[in-house]
Motif scaffolding. Structure first.
Motif, mmCIF file in Angstrom:
data_model
loop_
_atom_site.group_PDB
_atom_site.id
_atom_site.type_symbol
_atom_site.label_atom_id
_atom_site.label_comp_id
_atom_site.label_asym_id
_atom_site.label_seq_id
_atom_site.Cartn_x
_atom_site.Cartn_y
_atom_site.Cartn_z
ATOM 1 N N ARG A 92 6.771 9.909 2.910
ATOM 2 C CA ARG A 92 5.361 9.588 2.588
ATOM 3 C C ARG A 92 5.122 8.084 2.644
ATOM 4 N NH1 ARG A 92 5.530 14.222 -1.335
ATOM 5 N NH2 ARG A 92 4.242 15.773 -0.288
ATOM 6 N N LYS A 93 6.071 7.305 2.142
ATOM 7 C CA LYS A 93 5.894 5.850 2.144
ATOM 8 C C LYS A 93 5.903 5.297 3.573
ATOM 9 C CE LYS A 93 7.627 4.794 -2.475
ATOM 10 N NZ LYS A 93 8.608 4.074 -3.299
ATOM 11 N N ILE A 94 6.844 5.765 4.366
ATOM 12 C CA ILE A 94 6.922 5.281 5.757
ATOM 13 C C ILE A 94 5.634 5.633 6.495
ATOM 14 C CG2 ILE A 94 8.129 5.635 7.959
ATOM 15 C CD1 ILE A 94 10.703 6.107 6.195
ATOM 16 N N CYS A 95 5.172 6.858 6.306
ATOM 17 C CA CYS A 95 3.951 7.294 6.998
ATOM 18 C C CYS A 95 2.726 6.532 6.484
ATOM 19 C CB CYS A 95 3.756 8.796 6.847
ATOM 20 S SG CYS A 95 4.971 9.733 7.787
ATOM 21 N N ALA A 96 2.707 6.220 5.195
ATOM 22 C CA ALA A 96 1.575 5.439 4.658
ATOM 23 C C ALA A 96 1.573 4.037 5.267
ATOM 24 C CB ALA A 96 1.669 5.358 3.130
ATOM 25 N N PHE A 97 2.741 3.471 5.467
ATOM 26 C CA PHE A 97 2.820 2.139 6.084
ATOM 27 C C PHE A 97 2.202 2.175 7.477
ATOM 28 C CE2 PHE A 97 4.839 -1.006 8.807
ATOM 29 C CZ PHE A 97 4.743 -2.162 8.052
ATOM 30 N N LYS B 80 0.538 3.639 -3.100
ATOM 31 C CA LYS B 80 -0.151 4.914 -2.883
ATOM 32 C C LYS B 80 0.637 6.071 -3.507
ATOM 33 C CE LYS B 80 -2.127 7.898 0.543
ATOM 34 N NZ LYS B 80 -2.269 8.324 1.913
ATOM 35 N N ILE B 81 1.957 6.070 -3.286
ATOM 36 C CA ILE B 81 2.789 7.163 -3.827
ATOM 37 C C ILE B 81 2.839 7.058 -5.352
ATOM 38 C CG2 ILE B 81 5.238 7.794 -4.085
ATOM 39 C CD1 ILE B 81 3.392 7.333 -0.762
ATOM 40 N N TYR C 222 0.832 -1.205 0.000
ATOM 41 C CA TYR C 222 0.000 0.000 0.000
ATOM 42 C C TYR C 222 0.871 1.262 0.000
ATOM 43 C CZ TYR C 222 -3.172 3.602 1.716
ATOM 44 O OH TYR C 222 -3.881 4.763 1.877
ATOM 45 N N ALA C 223 1.928 1.235 0.837
ATOM 46 C CA ALA C 223 2.802 2.410 0.953
ATOM 47 C C ALA C 223 3.441 2.737 -0.396
ATOM 48 C CB ALA C 223 3.883 2.161 1.998
ATOM 49 N N ASP C 224 3.966 1.709 -1.067
ATOM 50 C CA ASP C 224 4.594 1.948 -2.375
ATOM 51 C C ASP C 224 3.558 2.314 -3.433
ATOM 52 O OD1 ASP C 224 7.477 1.690 -2.312
ATOM 53 O OD2 ASP C 224 7.198 -0.411 -1.759
ATOM 54 N N LEU D 189 11.318 -1.906 3.083
ATOM 55 C CA LEU D 189 10.959 -0.752 2.250
ATOM 56 C C LEU D 189 12.234 -0.008 1.868
ATOM 57 C CD1 LEU D 189 8.763 1.273 1.146
ATOM 58 C CD2 LEU D 189 8.950 2.445 3.335
ATOM 59 N N GLU E 45 9.334 11.578 -0.745
ATOM 60 C CA GLU E 45 8.695 10.319 -1.140
ATOM 61 C C GLU E 45 8.919 9.235 -0.077
ATOM 62 O OE1 GLU E 45 8.939 8.739 -5.375
ATOM 63 O OE2 GLU E 45 10.166 7.284 -4.309
#
Lengths: 113, 472
Positions: B292-297, A63-64, A59-61, B277, B289
């Motif tokens: 953002r990825k760490i926070c989305a996780f 989403k961006i 999801y993290a990858d 990641l 970027e």
């Protein structure tokens, strides 16, 4: 499906995404499958799974990547879900071909890290 | 055609497989340089040894650990003080160096007693330090000294100490890369899971492959603190021995240097199910970027956006000032491996700089896949480059600045081309938002410094004396 659209998405992935180039073929396959699946969900309005740690990673990858797709390639917001799925399926095949199937990296199939 | 045989390599044509010129319409399915392969006889490699990869790059970064080198004194000195990785406890790791100083008699009769004595002496001299790495080197590996057995004996006699052994002599691999590998795998097998960390946040991660070069780790730590993320272990910037024993409890492994440290991230995923990641910590766009990825996780996107907005407000104006003045600068990157792919797009996107040649000392084919995917057409991609090749490449691409180490840097300065220390930095840190402004500033100062041009002018005029070389 326009090849120009595929080229745009593929060039973006080549330039931005480290997850396609992990150490071994099985890591690459897992990432490509998981992230493209999750990105497809996001692009077609489906809420992706986030129960397990690997789902949250995808999801993290994804989403961006999807946010960048929408910003750089506005046409992607205007196409039908069926076309998005077909497009992403082709994108997945092209990444697998480059990063796994026809990769010349001799370390991809080592059984240990 | 895209694999290049340089004029200086005409007597070692095997080098053609190591040098690639990217042209439009090609990718790594067509051409991928040979790499992580034995250096070809006849080429003067600039690689380090496997022991150096373990000790200098990863182990010696730790701030609370004696680094005992079981070997001749030169193995100690030459892997000490050539990297700048400070710590927040007074730079213990950079102040001291330890060696068993092996001499001929120990080589003949065995060095285990000397090692045991040296370990005890070091702990006695520094009673506040209870952790140690012991490294074998070429001679002690060849005579078969059993450093694990010695470490076990000392630990039995001193129950308050813990020792990790690294059996990676200099000859163990083709470059320093083997040392990274051996240390990674040894640590996960011997030490991870032997200590339970204290958990202070609902969000936990390990930050892997960042060595606090001139404060990189400490700069990034301010971001993680603000986001409320506990970094259980830094592998190994500003890190401690015991924090690395608790890596198994993190929810996420964030990897910056995938070459030196990807192995432990892979094993943590395989053995403990912790996702890996990969991010780029150099560059504005990339850093944002990554955050953002760490926070989305973790599902804390709002915190990430607030942090990015504040950092952009603080630093973007300064970055843009340099971008205006660096646009079109031609840059070469001759470093270890990963900085090629970390930097090539970030300097292009954030600073308008064109990377025209890149050389890697110890990168693997994975690194070349990444950098060729990201890099420009018309750029040279070189594995294990040597000095003569550098001279020829310089003639072909005419760089304005070269990011490399001090040894090659001194060489290119004689050609009046400025260099910036791409390993230890000139005035870092270079990671994060503030760090990338530092990098831009150092590049600007290098490119616009008039001294190199002035130094090229012979002020003696046309009637200058001829200097005869001694060999003439």
């Amino acid at each position: 499906m326009s090849s120009d659209k595929i080229d745009q998405l593929f060039d973006y992935v080549q330039e931005r995404c480290l997850w396609q180039f992990f150490s071994r073929s099985w890591d690459r396959q897992e990432n490509i499958d998981g992230i493209i699946r999750t990105a497809t969900d996001l692009l077609t309005g489906v809420d992706p799974k986030r129960d397990q740690p690997m789902d949250r990673l995808f999801y993290a990858d994804a989403k961006i990547m999807v946010a960048d797709f929408r910003e750089r390639f506005p046409w992607i917001t205007a196409i039908e879900p069926a076309e998005v799925r077909a497009l992403m399926g082709t994108l997945r095949e092209r990444i697998v071909d480059l990063a796994i199937t026809r990769s010349q990296n001799h370390e991809l199939s080592h059984s240990i890290y | 055609m895209p694999m290049v045989l340089l004029e200086c390599d005409k007597d070692i044509p095997e080098r053609e497989k190591h040098i690639y010129l990217k042209v439009d319409g090609e990718d790594t399915r067509d051409f991928l340089p040979v790499s992580n392969a034995q250096t070809i006889p006849g080429t003067l490699s600039e690689r380090g040894c496997a022991f150096c990869g373990a000790k200098l790059v990863i182990g010696a970064v730790l701030k609370d650990t004696i680094q005992m080198i079981h070997g001749p004194i030169g193995c100690a000195y030459d892997t000490w003080h050539t990297k700048r990785y400070p710590t927040d406890n007074g730079h213990f790791n950079m102040k001291y160096v330890w060696s068993t100083d092996m001499k001929e008699s120990q080589i003949v009769f065995g060095g285990e007693k000397r090692l045991e004595k040296s370990i005890n002496e070091a702990f006695d001299e520094m009673p506040e330090i209870k952790r140690m790495f012991v490294y074998t080197t070429c001679p002690t590996a060849l005579i078969g000294d059993d450093i694990k057995a010695v470490a076990k004996k000392v630990m039995a006699a001193r129950p308050d100490v813990d020792i990790f052994t690294v059996e990676c002599p200099g000859f163990a691999g083709v470059s320093q890369s083997k040392g990274h590998h051996v240390l990674n795998i040894g640590w996960i097998n011997d030490k991870v899971g032997t200590l339970e960390p204290e958990i202070t946040s609902e969000y936990t991660m390990n930050f892997i492959g960042d060595f606090n070069i001139q404060g990189d780790t400490q700069l990034l730590q301010a971001y993680w603190d603000r986001l409320g993320i506990q970094v259980i272990a830094h592998f190994t910037g500003n890190g401690t021995y015991d924090s690395l024993r608790g890596m198994h409890r993190a929810q996420l492994n964030v990897v910056n240097c995938a070459r030196s440290s990807g192995y432990i991230a892979n094993e943590l995923k395989k053995q403990y199910g912790i996702p890996r990641l990969d991010i780029d910590s150099w560059g504005f766009n990339y850093m944002a970027e990554g955050i953002r990825k760490i926070c989305a996780f973790f599902g804390i996107e709002d915190r990430g956006e607030a942090l990015i907005a504040d950092e952009y407000a603080k630093w973007k104006g300064r970055l843009d000032w340099y971008k205006e003045r660096l646009k079109g600068t031609r840059m070469a990157i001759w470093t270890g491996g990963p900085r090629l792919w970390h930097w090539t797009k970030s300097v292009e996107d954030d600073l308008g700089v064109e990377v025209v040649a890149m050389s890697s000392k110890f990168g693997h084919q994975e690194d070349f896949e990444k950098v060729i995917a990201r890099g420009r057409n018309g750029t040279y991609y070189i594995d294990d480059g040597n000095e003569l090749e550098f001279f020829e490449i310089i003639d072909r691409v005419r760089p304005d600045v070269i990011f490399t180490g001090p040894r090659v840097g001194e060489l290119v300065k004689k050609l009046h081309i400025p260099y910036v220390n791409g390993h230890g930095y000139h005035n870092g840190p270079y990671m994060g938002f503030e760090g990338f402004v530092n990098l831009a500033r150092d590049m600007y100062n290098a490119v616009h410094n008039p001294l190199l041009k002035l130094a090229a002018t012979d002020i003696r005029g046309p009637a200058n004396a001829t200097i005869r070389e001694a060999a003439e």
